[in-house]
Enzyme design. Structure first.
Site, PDB file in Angstrom:
ATOM      1  N   PHE A  94      17.002  37.947 -44.449  1.00  0.00           N
ATOM      2  CA  PHE A  94      15.830  38.300 -45.014  1.00  0.00           C
ATOM      3  C   PHE A  94      15.160  39.308 -44.095  1.00  0.00           C
ATOM      4  O   PHE A  94      14.927  38.977 -42.820  1.00  0.00           O
ATOM      5  CB  PHE A  94      15.093  37.023 -45.359  1.00  0.00           C
ATOM      6  CG  PHE A  94      13.753  37.466 -45.990  1.00  0.00           C
ATOM      7  CD1 PHE A  94      13.412  37.964 -47.433  1.00  0.00           C
ATOM      8  CD2 PHE A  94      12.503  37.453 -45.189  1.00  0.00           C
ATOM      9  CE1 PHE A  94      12.429  38.376 -47.996  1.00  0.00           C
ATOM     10  CE2 PHE A  94      11.225  37.910 -45.743  1.00  0.00           C
ATOM     11  CZ  PHE A  94      11.354  38.175 -47.003  1.00  0.00           C
ATOM     12  N   ASP A 179      16.982  41.574 -35.849  1.00  0.00           N
ATOM     13  CA  ASP A 179      15.551  41.390 -36.492  1.00  0.00           C
ATOM     14  C   ASP A 179      15.349  39.850 -35.677  1.00  0.00           C
ATOM     15  O   ASP A 179      15.803  38.948 -36.373  1.00  0.00           O
ATOM     16  CB  ASP A 179      15.739  41.421 -37.935  1.00  0.00           C
ATOM     17  CG  ASP A 179      14.685  40.815 -38.706  1.00  0.00           C
ATOM     18  OD1 ASP A 179      13.865  40.110 -37.773  1.00  0.00           O
ATOM     19  OD2 ASP A 179      14.377  41.028 -39.701  1.00  0.00           O
ATOM     20  N   LYS A 208       5.420  38.443 -36.993  1.00  0.00           N
ATOM     21  CA  LYS A 208       5.229  36.909 -36.687  1.00  0.00           C
ATOM     22  C   LYS A 208       4.370  36.478 -35.586  1.00  0.00           C
ATOM     23  O   LYS A 208       3.269  36.696 -35.399  1.00  0.00           O
ATOM     24  CB  LYS A 208       6.414  36.108 -37.202  1.00  0.00           C
ATOM     25  CG  LYS A 208       7.029  36.342 -38.803  1.00  0.00           C
ATOM     26  CD  LYS A 208       7.745  35.244 -39.064  1.00  0.00           C
ATOM     27  CE  LYS A 208       8.224  35.473 -40.610  1.00  0.00           C
ATOM     28  NZ  LYS A 208       7.231  35.067 -41.581  1.00  0.00           N
TER      29      LYS A 208
END
Ligand SMILES: Cc1ncc(COP(=O)(O)O)c(C=O)c1O
Length: 354
Positions: A94, A179, A208
């Protein structure tokens, strides 16, 4: 046990972040990127000092950080790899919700509703080096992976996978993009997950938990991959002084107080507690995770009812899949909070089997 989707690494409104934000708010909120600002430089320096990367570009979200990383890899391909522009990514990954990141994310549920997708991405089986080798052509400029697939199931690769990927990228002269938007900033027990696998990425993306609640994204690159020239990439709000000041405060606190070590210690405690629960309840078939990125898998699709019953008793937990929960709490929690969560979950499961 959710922390705003693995964002509030220091919980809600940690004083270090809250004071910094209100302080910066009164000094400078936004300038154009014609100018650098001191918060930007301080955060970039801190990231560079504590990672294997040399340069930083700031944006506003994870998807935007990944978009920038792909653009950088394509510039690299144009310059050094005869114009190569394909990127290999993994099934179950994702990488965000922009169109290109939907194409990069190897999950059909995110892709199908938005066909046609941008070209240039090949999704191959995760944790399978042969699949990456088979997909590599003279059009490939990079491989992009999450060190642990977080949203896709907390899928932990075999010990050798990432080293084999690194070696393959080196052999082919292509870039490795990691990532670390969810795995980074201490969540898996080290500041960055790549440290646990003995490899270094050429490009890494963050978002995040970086500013513990204030929107920010960043991609970092080694000097060899830092091929943008001024004007080739940009962002109006990227590097915003308030976001960067929050990022600096959160990251400095995380580093100075070895919060990654806390995530490792408390993560082991959580995993051990869930493991004992697995032995108690046949409903549970697997517990897996690193640090405070943990999944609990059931033998059937009961995750939603477990989530709702936990919510009724005051525990927030994420339904990762129809048959799995994810635990992504703030990184500063202690064993007491874990005990509280485990007790609630225990009661919920015991009600379900009785
Ligand atoms: C690994 C990973 N990459 C990228 C993203 C996208 O980040 P954002 O929602 O900030 O665009 C996420 C969000 O869950 C993520 O977990």
């Amino acid at each position: 046990m959710v922390a705003g989707w693995a964002v509030n690494s220091l919980e809600h409104c940690h004083p270090v972040v809250a004071k910094t934000v209100t302080g910066q708010w009164n000094v400078l909120i936004q300038v154009s990127n014609q100018f650098y600002t001191i918060p930007q430089v301080r955060l970039a320096e801190l990231l560079v000092q504590h990672s294997c990367l040399d340069k930083v570009f700031f944006g506003n979200s994870g998807a935007e950080a990944n978009e920038g990383a792909i653009k950088l890899a394509r510039r690299y391909g144009k310059r050094y790899l005869n114009g190569s522009d394909d990127v290999i990514t993994a099934m179950g990954s994702f990488h965000g919700r922009t169109l290109a990141m939907v194409a990069a994310s190897g999950q059909s549920k995110f892709q199908k509703p938005y066909f046609p997708l941008p070209i240039g991405f090949k999704n191959v089986e995760y944790n399978n080096i042969e699949a990456v080798k088979a997909a590599t052509t003279d059009k490939t400029c990079a491989v992009m992976l999450e060190p642990i697939e977080a949203e896709g199931g907390v899928n932990i690769p075999g010990d050798k996978y990432l080293t084999e990927i690194r070696t393959w990228c080196d052999q082919k002269g292509i870039l490795l993009i990691l990532d670390e938007i969810q795995t980074g900033i201490g969540r898996t027990g080290t500041l960055f997950a790549y440290e646990q696998y003995g490899i270094e990425p050429d490009i890494m993306t963050l978002a995040k938990g970086l500013a513990s609640g204030i929107p920010i994204g960043a991609f970092l690159a080694k000097d060899k991959a830092s091929v943008f020239t001024p004007g080739e990439h940009g962002s109006t709000f990227g590097g915003n002084p308030v976001a960067c000041a929050a990022g600096y405060a959160a990251l400095k606190f995380i580093i100075d107080n070895d919060i990654a070590q806390n995530a490792q210690r408390v993560g082991q405690y959580l995993t051990a507690g869930l493991e004992s629960m697995r032995q108690k309840y046949q409903l549970i078939i697997e517990v897996r995770g690193r640090g405070l990125l943990v999944a609990l898998e059931f033998g059937s699709d009961i995750a939603q009812s477990v989530v709702m019953a936990c919510l009724d008793r005051g525990l927030l937990v994420n339904r990762l899949k129809p048959n799995a929960l994810r635990f992504i709490p703030p990184l500063i929690i202690g064993n007491d909070e874990v005990d509280e969560a485990l007790n609630i979950l225990d009661k919920v499961l015991s009600d379900m089997v009785s």
